[in-house]
Design a protein around this motif. Structure first.
Motif, PDB file in Angstrom:
ATOM      1  N   ASP A  79       0.856  -1.196   0.000  1.00 18.63           N
ATOM      2  CA  ASP A  79       0.000   0.000   0.000  1.00 18.63           C
ATOM      3  C   ASP A  79       0.891   1.244   0.000  1.00 18.63           C
ATOM      4  O   ASP A  79       1.092   1.900   1.015  1.00 18.63           O
ATOM      5  CB  ASP A  79      -0.929  -0.024   1.213  1.00 18.63           C
ATOM      6  CG  ASP A  79      -1.915   1.129   1.240  1.00 18.63           C
ATOM      7  OD1 ASP A  79      -2.049   1.833   0.212  1.00 18.63           O
ATOM      8  OD2 ASP A  79      -2.540   1.327   2.300  1.00 18.63           O
ATOM      9  N   ALA A  80       1.392   1.589  -1.175  1.00 15.83           N
ATOM     10  CA  ALA A  80       2.403   2.646  -1.319  1.00 15.83           C
ATOM     11  C   ALA A  80       1.921   4.005  -0.827  1.00 15.83           C
ATOM     12  O   ALA A  80       2.690   4.752  -0.222  1.00 15.83           O
ATOM     13  CB  ALA A  80       2.850   2.750  -2.778  1.00 15.83           C
ATOM     14  N   ASN A  81       0.673   4.357  -1.069  1.00 18.53           N
ATOM     15  CA  ASN A  81       0.188   5.676  -0.648  1.00 18.53           C
ATOM     16  C   ASN A  81      -0.516   5.633   0.708  1.00 18.53           C
ATOM     17  O   ASN A  81      -1.074   6.624   1.148  1.00 18.53           O
ATOM     18  CB  ASN A  81      -0.722   6.289  -1.723  1.00 18.53           C
ATOM     19  CG  ASN A  81      -1.974   5.466  -1.955  1.00 18.53           C
ATOM     20  OD1 ASN A  81      -2.227   4.460  -1.290  1.00 18.53           O
ATOM     21  ND2 ASN A  81      -2.769   5.894  -2.929  1.00 18.53           N
ATOM     22  N   HIS A  82      -0.510   4.481   1.338  1.00 13.40           N
ATOM     23  CA  HIS A  82      -1.044   4.281   2.698  1.00 13.40           C
ATOM     24  C   HIS A  82      -2.486   4.751   2.837  1.00 13.40           C
ATOM     25  O   HIS A  82      -2.871   5.327   3.853  1.00 13.40           O
ATOM     26  CB  HIS A  82      -0.139   4.969   3.739  1.00 13.40           C
ATOM     27  CG  HIS A  82       1.296   4.579   3.613  1.00 13.40           C
ATOM     28  ND1 HIS A  82       1.750   3.308   3.906  1.00 13.40           N
ATOM     29  CD2 HIS A  82       2.380   5.271   3.170  1.00 13.40           C
ATOM     30  CE1 HIS A  82       3.049   3.239   3.664  1.00 13.40           C
ATOM     31  NE2 HIS A  82       3.469   4.419   3.214  1.00 13.40           N
ATOM     32  N   ASP A  83      -3.300   4.461   1.817  1.00 14.06           N
ATOM     33  CA  ASP A  83      -4.711   4.842   1.875  1.00 14.06           C
ATOM     34  C   ASP A  83      -5.618   3.696   2.317  1.00 14.06           C
ATOM     35  O   ASP A  83      -6.839   3.822   2.317  1.00 14.06           O
ATOM     36  CB  ASP A  83      -5.183   5.397   0.529  1.00 14.06           C
ATOM     37  CG  ASP A  83      -5.196   4.356  -0.580  1.00 14.06           C
ATOM     38  OD1 ASP A  83      -4.698   3.230  -0.365  1.00 14.06           O
ATOM     39  OD2 ASP A  83      -5.691   4.683  -1.678  1.00 14.06           O
ATOM     40  N   GLY A  84      -5.018   2.568   2.692  1.00 12.68           N
ATOM     41  CA  GLY A  84      -5.798   1.427   3.147  1.00 12.68           C
ATOM     42  C   GLY A  84      -6.407   0.614   2.021  1.00 12.68           C
ATOM     43  O   GLY A  84      -7.261  -0.234   2.261  1.00 12.68           O
ATOM     44  N   LYS A  85      -5.956   0.857   0.790  1.00 14.18           N
ATOM     45  CA  LYS A  85      -6.450   0.118  -0.377  1.00 14.18           C
ATOM     46  C   LYS A  85      -5.275  -0.225  -1.281  1.00 14.18           C
ATOM     47  O   LYS A  85      -4.289   0.502  -1.325  1.00 14.18           O
ATOM     48  CB  LYS A  85      -7.452   0.956  -1.174  1.00 14.18           C
ATOM     49  CG  LYS A  85      -8.727   1.276  -0.446  1.00 14.18           C
ATOM     50  CD  LYS A  85      -9.641   2.100  -1.334  1.00 14.18           C
ATOM     51  CE  LYS A  85     -10.936   2.422  -0.620  1.00 14.18           C
ATOM     52  NZ  LYS A  85     -11.851   3.168  -1.504  1.00 14.18           N
ATOM     53  N   LEU A  86      -5.430  -1.314  -2.011  1.00 16.83           N
ATOM     54  CA  LEU A  86      -4.421  -1.711  -3.000  1.00 16.83           C
ATOM     55  C   LEU A  86      -5.027  -1.651  -4.393  1.00 16.83           C
ATOM     56  O   LEU A  86      -6.065  -2.255  -4.650  1.00 16.83           O
ATOM     57  CB  LEU A  86      -3.934  -3.140  -2.751  1.00 16.83           C
ATOM     58  CG  LEU A  86      -3.113  -3.405  -1.504  1.00 16.83           C
ATOM     59  CD1 LEU A  86      -2.737  -4.882  -1.434  1.00 16.83           C
ATOM     60  CD2 LEU A  86      -1.877  -2.543  -1.473  1.00 16.83           C
ATOM     61  N   THR A  87      -4.350  -0.959  -5.285  1.00 17.53           N
ATOM     62  CA  THR A  87      -4.733  -0.962  -6.695  1.00 17.53           C
ATOM     63  C   THR A  87      -3.845  -1.968  -7.431  1.00 17.53           C
ATOM     64  O   THR A  87      -2.807  -2.390  -6.897  1.00 17.53           O
ATOM     65  CB  THR A  87      -4.540   0.434  -7.327  1.00 17.53           C
ATOM     66  OG1 THR A  87      -3.140   0.749  -7.292  1.00 17.53           O
ATOM     67  CG2 THR A  87      -5.352   1.496  -6.598  1.00 17.53           C
ATOM     68  N   LEU A  88      -4.232  -2.318  -8.628  1.00 22.83           N
ATOM     69  CA  LEU A  88      -3.395  -3.208  -9.437  1.00 22.83           C
ATOM     70  C   LEU A  88      -2.014  -2.593  -9.640  1.00 22.83           C
ATOM     71  O   LEU A  88      -1.002  -3.297  -9.574  1.00 22.83           O
ATOM     72  CB  LEU A  88      -4.039  -3.480 -10.797  1.00 22.83           C
ATOM     73  CG  LEU A  88      -5.015  -4.640 -10.863  1.00 22.83           C
ATOM     74  CD1 LEU A  88      -5.716  -4.680 -12.213  1.00 22.83           C
ATOM     75  CD2 LEU A  88      -4.322  -5.964 -10.600  1.00 22.83           C
TER      76      LEU A  88
END
Length: 189
Positions: free
Chosen positions: A147-156
């Motif tokens: 989670d690179a941007n630490h927003d609690g979500k993972l994108t592809l």
């Protein structure tokens, strides 16, 4: 007549040998250079290699009988022999390996994207920690790391970038070849 028979046997032996060399080279090349399968993908390459190249066998065994016939081996040889000279050179072998690796990577990518989409229960294009735990449990172990941007979500994109980074780090830790011989000691004599 016997000379012709021996040359046919030799040709078929060479075709079968080439098929196995290509398969072995493809396995080794893929294992050494392919990015690690994304967590949650089930370790496809490990599974592939553990079971005697089952995927390769299926690709050559066109009639699905669990065996490679002479005709199937010849067909593989002919696919690799792009200049149709009856011989396989290293450029043809390398081109075939490259094509097979690209096809497998594309298949793995498609499989991973399908698993991602299935896990994305709300259809927003990103996976929450709960969606990852439910749909891709092996990926959950690395959720915070990916989670690179630490927003609690993972994108592809985050998953791909994170897995590529982990692969590159792993490759940097691998030995690069034989150790350099130590210099002879200079003891006076």
């Amino acid at each position: 007549m016997q000379g012709k028979s021996q040359s046919q046997i030799l040709k078929h032996f060479l075709a079968a040998s080439a098929a196995f060399l290509v398969a072995g080279g493809a396995f080794a090349q893929t294992a050494a250079t392919a990015p690690a399968p994304a967590p949650g993908q089930g370790g496809a390459m490990h599974h592939h290699m553990e079971h005697g190249g089952g995927m390769w066998m299926k690709s050559v065994d066109t009639d699905g009988d669990g065996m490679i016939s002479k005709a199937e081996a010849d067909a593989l040889f002919n696919r690799i022999d792009t200049n149709h000279d009856g011989k396989l050179d290293k450029n043809e072998m390398a081109a075939y390996r490259k094509t097979m690796m690209e096809q497998r990577r594309a298949e793995m990518q498609k499989e991973f994207e399908a698993k991602f989409k299935a896990a994305d229960k709300n259809g927003d294009g990103a996976l929450t920690k709960d969606e990852v735990k439910a749909g891709m449990p092996r990926l959950a172990q690395r959720f915070d790391q990916l989670d690179a941007n630490h927003d609690g979500k993972l994108t592809l994109d985050e998953i791909k970038a994170g897995m590529q980074k982990m692969h590159e780090e792993r490759m940097q830790r691998m030995p690069r070849g034989p150790a350099a011989p130590s210099a002879p000691s200079s003891s006076g004599g």
